[in-house]
Design an enzyme around this catalytic site. Sequence first.
Site, PDB file in Angstrom:
ATOM      1  N   ASP A 294       0.802  -1.234   0.000  1.00  0.00           N
ATOM      2  CA  ASP A 294       0.000   0.000   0.000  1.00  0.00           C
ATOM      3  C   ASP A 294       0.830   1.277   0.000  1.00  0.00           C
ATOM      4  OD1 ASP A 294      -2.616  -1.186  -0.016  1.00  0.00           O
ATOM      5  OD2 ASP A 294      -2.159  -1.905   1.995  1.00  0.00           O
ATOM      6  N   GLU A 297       2.997   0.655  -3.897  1.00  0.00           N
ATOM      7  CA  GLU A 297       2.170   0.443  -5.090  1.00  0.00           C
ATOM      8  C   GLU A 297       1.068   1.485  -5.261  1.00  0.00           C
ATOM      9  OE1 GLU A 297       2.456  -4.362  -5.922  1.00  0.00           O
ATOM     10  OE2 GLU A 297       0.763  -3.617  -4.775  1.00  0.00           O
ATOM     11  N   GLY A 299       0.916   4.572  -2.888  1.00  0.00           N
ATOM     12  CA  GLY A 299       1.223   5.878  -2.300  1.00  0.00           C
ATOM     13  C   GLY A 299       0.250   6.170  -1.172  1.00  0.00           C
ATOM     14  N   VAL A 375      -7.268   2.858   1.922  1.00  0.00           N
ATOM     15  CA  VAL A 375      -6.812   2.162   0.723  1.00  0.00           C
ATOM     16  C   VAL A 375      -7.920   1.195   0.330  1.00  0.00           C
ATOM     17  CG1 VAL A 375      -4.914   0.899  -0.340  1.00  0.00           C
ATOM     18  CG2 VAL A 375      -4.483   2.242   1.720  1.00  0.00           C
ATOM     19  N   ASN A 377     -10.767  -0.822   0.637  1.00  0.00           N
ATOM     20  CA  ASN A 377     -11.615  -1.265   1.737  1.00  0.00           C
ATOM     21  C   ASN A 377     -11.013  -1.013   3.118  1.00  0.00           C
ATOM     22  OD1 ASN A 377     -10.002  -3.438   0.319  1.00  0.00           O
ATOM     23  ND2 ASN A 377     -10.386  -4.483   2.251  1.00  0.00           N
ATOM     24  N   TYR A 378      -9.672  -0.944   3.210  1.00  0.00           N
ATOM     25  CA  TYR A 378      -9.029  -0.858   4.523  1.00  0.00           C
ATOM     26  C   TYR A 378      -8.711   0.573   4.913  1.00  0.00           C
ATOM     27  CZ  TYR A 378      -7.924  -5.394   6.601  1.00  0.00           C
ATOM     28  OH  TYR A 378      -7.999  -6.577   7.269  1.00  0.00           O
ATOM     29  N   GLU A 379      -8.695   0.823   6.244  1.00  0.00           N
ATOM     30  CA  GLU A 379      -8.148   2.061   6.785  1.00  0.00           C
ATOM     31  C   GLU A 379      -6.903   1.724   7.596  1.00  0.00           C
ATOM     32  OE1 GLU A 379     -11.358   2.278   6.147  1.00  0.00           O
ATOM     33  OE2 GLU A 379     -11.539   4.359   5.487  1.00  0.00           O
ATOM     34  N   HIS A 428      -5.125 -13.574   6.078  1.00  0.00           N
ATOM     35  CA  HIS A 428      -4.098 -12.703   5.497  1.00  0.00           C
ATOM     36  C   HIS A 428      -3.262 -12.089   6.608  1.00  0.00           C
ATOM     37  CE1 HIS A 428      -7.509 -10.062   6.391  1.00  0.00           C
ATOM     38  NE2 HIS A 428      -6.604  -9.114   6.588  1.00  0.00           N
ATOM     39  N   HIS A 430      -0.752  -8.407   7.566  1.00  0.00           N
ATOM     40  CA  HIS A 430      -0.348  -7.058   7.162  1.00  0.00           C
ATOM     41  C   HIS A 430       1.050  -6.828   7.721  1.00  0.00           C
ATOM     42  CE1 HIS A 430      -4.701  -5.715   6.630  1.00  0.00           C
ATOM     43  NE2 HIS A 430      -4.845  -6.775   7.409  1.00  0.00           N
ATOM     44  N   ASP A 578      26.989   5.356  10.431  1.00  0.00           N
ATOM     45  CA  ASP A 578      25.639   5.882  10.246  1.00  0.00           C
ATOM     46  C   ASP A 578      24.720   4.723   9.855  1.00  0.00           C
ATOM     47  OD1 ASP A 578      23.422   7.406   9.832  1.00  0.00           O
ATOM     48  OD2 ASP A 578      24.323   8.743   8.341  1.00  0.00           O
TER      49      ASP A 578
HETATM   50 CU    CU Z   1      -6.620  -7.580   7.901  1.00  0.00          CU
END
Ligand code: CU
Length: 635
Positions: A294, A297, A299, A375, A377-379, A428, A430, A578
Amino acid sequence: MTVTAHPLDPLTAEEIERASAIVRAERALGPRVRTIFVMLHEPAKKTVLAHRPGDAVERAAFVVLIDSAEGKTYEAVVSLAEGRVASWTQVPDAQPAIVLDEFVDCEAAVRADARWQEAMRKRGITDFSLAMVDCWSAGHFGFPQDEGRRLVRALTWVRRHPQDNGYARPVANLSTVVDLNAMTVLEVVDGGVIPLPPEDAGYSPEAAGIRTGLKPIEICQPEGPSFALEGHELRWQRWRMRIGFTPREGLVLHTVTYEDGGRERPVLYRASVADMVVPYGDPRPTYFHRNAFDVGEYGIGTLANALENGCDCLGEIRYLDAVVNDSRGRAVPLPNAICIHEEDAGILWKHFDWRLGTTEVRRARRLVVSSISTVGNYEYGFYWYFGQDGAIQLEVKLTGVISNGAERPGDRPRWGEMVAPGVYGPIHQHFFCARLDMMVDGADNSVYEINTVSDPPGPDNPHHNAFHAEATLLSSEASAQRLAAPLAGRFWKIVNPSARNRMGEPVGYKLMPGENVRPFAGPDASVTRRAGFMTRHLWVTRYDPRERYAAGEYPNQHPGGAGLPSYVQDDAPLENTDVVVWYTFGAHHVVRPEDWPVMPVVPIGFALKPSGFFDRNPGLDVPRPTRHGECCQER
Ligand code: CU
């Protein structure tokens, strides 16, 4: 041209449009060229760190474009100071992120396609205006017909009525392959009719009802918030940072420091969620390709909510606007995209001395900097927390509607759960990858892994009770690819070997993993190759300004191997240099009926906590709490 206060300020609307105009004119770009991203071309670290208020700032924009006629991707750096294109590169075999216009055009192309319409009619759907077509990134599966094409695999839902939850009724077994450059439907894959789920799935008060019994809770801050926001600089309780925002990553934190006894001590140079991926576990034709990246692909910044349309924060809120770009290179303002507020966070510390009968207790206050993106369906809500104990936390809040499908009555697929009559939710995960460009009291840091081990029985351990924490230096990039191990109490510590605390130890911050999981897609799965970052929870790399994103610059349709697995190929040494710490954290989602029709928030994240950075509890001097209820009574 534009007078800007600081080299890290995000591009303004004027700068975005000027950069676009310069590149379009100088390169004579036609109407078939879409602008993907226009973002700040961040100046070199040393330039930023040497910057003093009032210094001249050389502004530049980084622009990604696609020529949809030729299918070629270009990168430009545009000098806004000089009004010219400073560099122009064609990037071979790269598909940049999919932009909003493409989603809109793709949906229209699918609706107009006779094969898709026929598939809809077969399912008894005649009013196509109620259909909703989501363009899912196509992935990379080695299909010869996909080669060289800019593709999406579109999925369809249909509303029963215009007000219903758009995702209530998946049109299952139907997938549509669209070429985004030609904007034509290549293929409609119809695996046969599965009945639409029978129920509505509304979540408005009209649909779901309203409970009673809640009396008001009021948060009042009669003297205003305790933070100060000046441009993009934010100060609160000794913390100081700059708030950035890019169309790709959304919220970015820069130059996070803590003022300690008059010294401004750096902790982070830059922090962001540098990519994420959502692999689904169902191998069937309309599910196997679901593994959205997300950030890279789509933004996630361009998809940020304007929080004036509903913000979940309570109290005295200050907002920062963001500006992103559209595919013509025009500026798209996102008013109130970033929310800043303080909240009560339980107790900070307490001790009751029962012999003296005295109690000292302090309440914790935290600063919250947040942004929410939708995105499809998802927030995803991204919440950075800063504490009075010196801790920094990132919490991602997952909510919205689960990605779903439909099943015939009585069918119970192996790869997911039924959440409502006829509605199926595939298993699934995330995975988010936070890129933490660490700067603990200076740029040169080392990273240790700390495991707790039991001592063997013996003369030094006669009672067999001994255990101790063991620190191992992650000396190079090859050894700095690690998994979480909660049963070993594992954490990682970022130290500055040349800055010592009064105990003689190097000052440090520890990275505390939260809930985590491993990916379950097989080692040879396309998504495992493409999202190599998810196969390790911790990666450490030597700072390289070109190594910006966990899955590489162009994850869309990428065959794999880019990003972290390629960044560590040279096995660069990591001691006292660094370093950039990348932390991958996974939310494991075996869906539940309770996730339907809209999912209660699932939080996931990690913490950076001072560990020998301060000489004592940095929250000792927080004042005693005011009496309960005092604030509201004063009104
Ligand atoms: Cu989920």
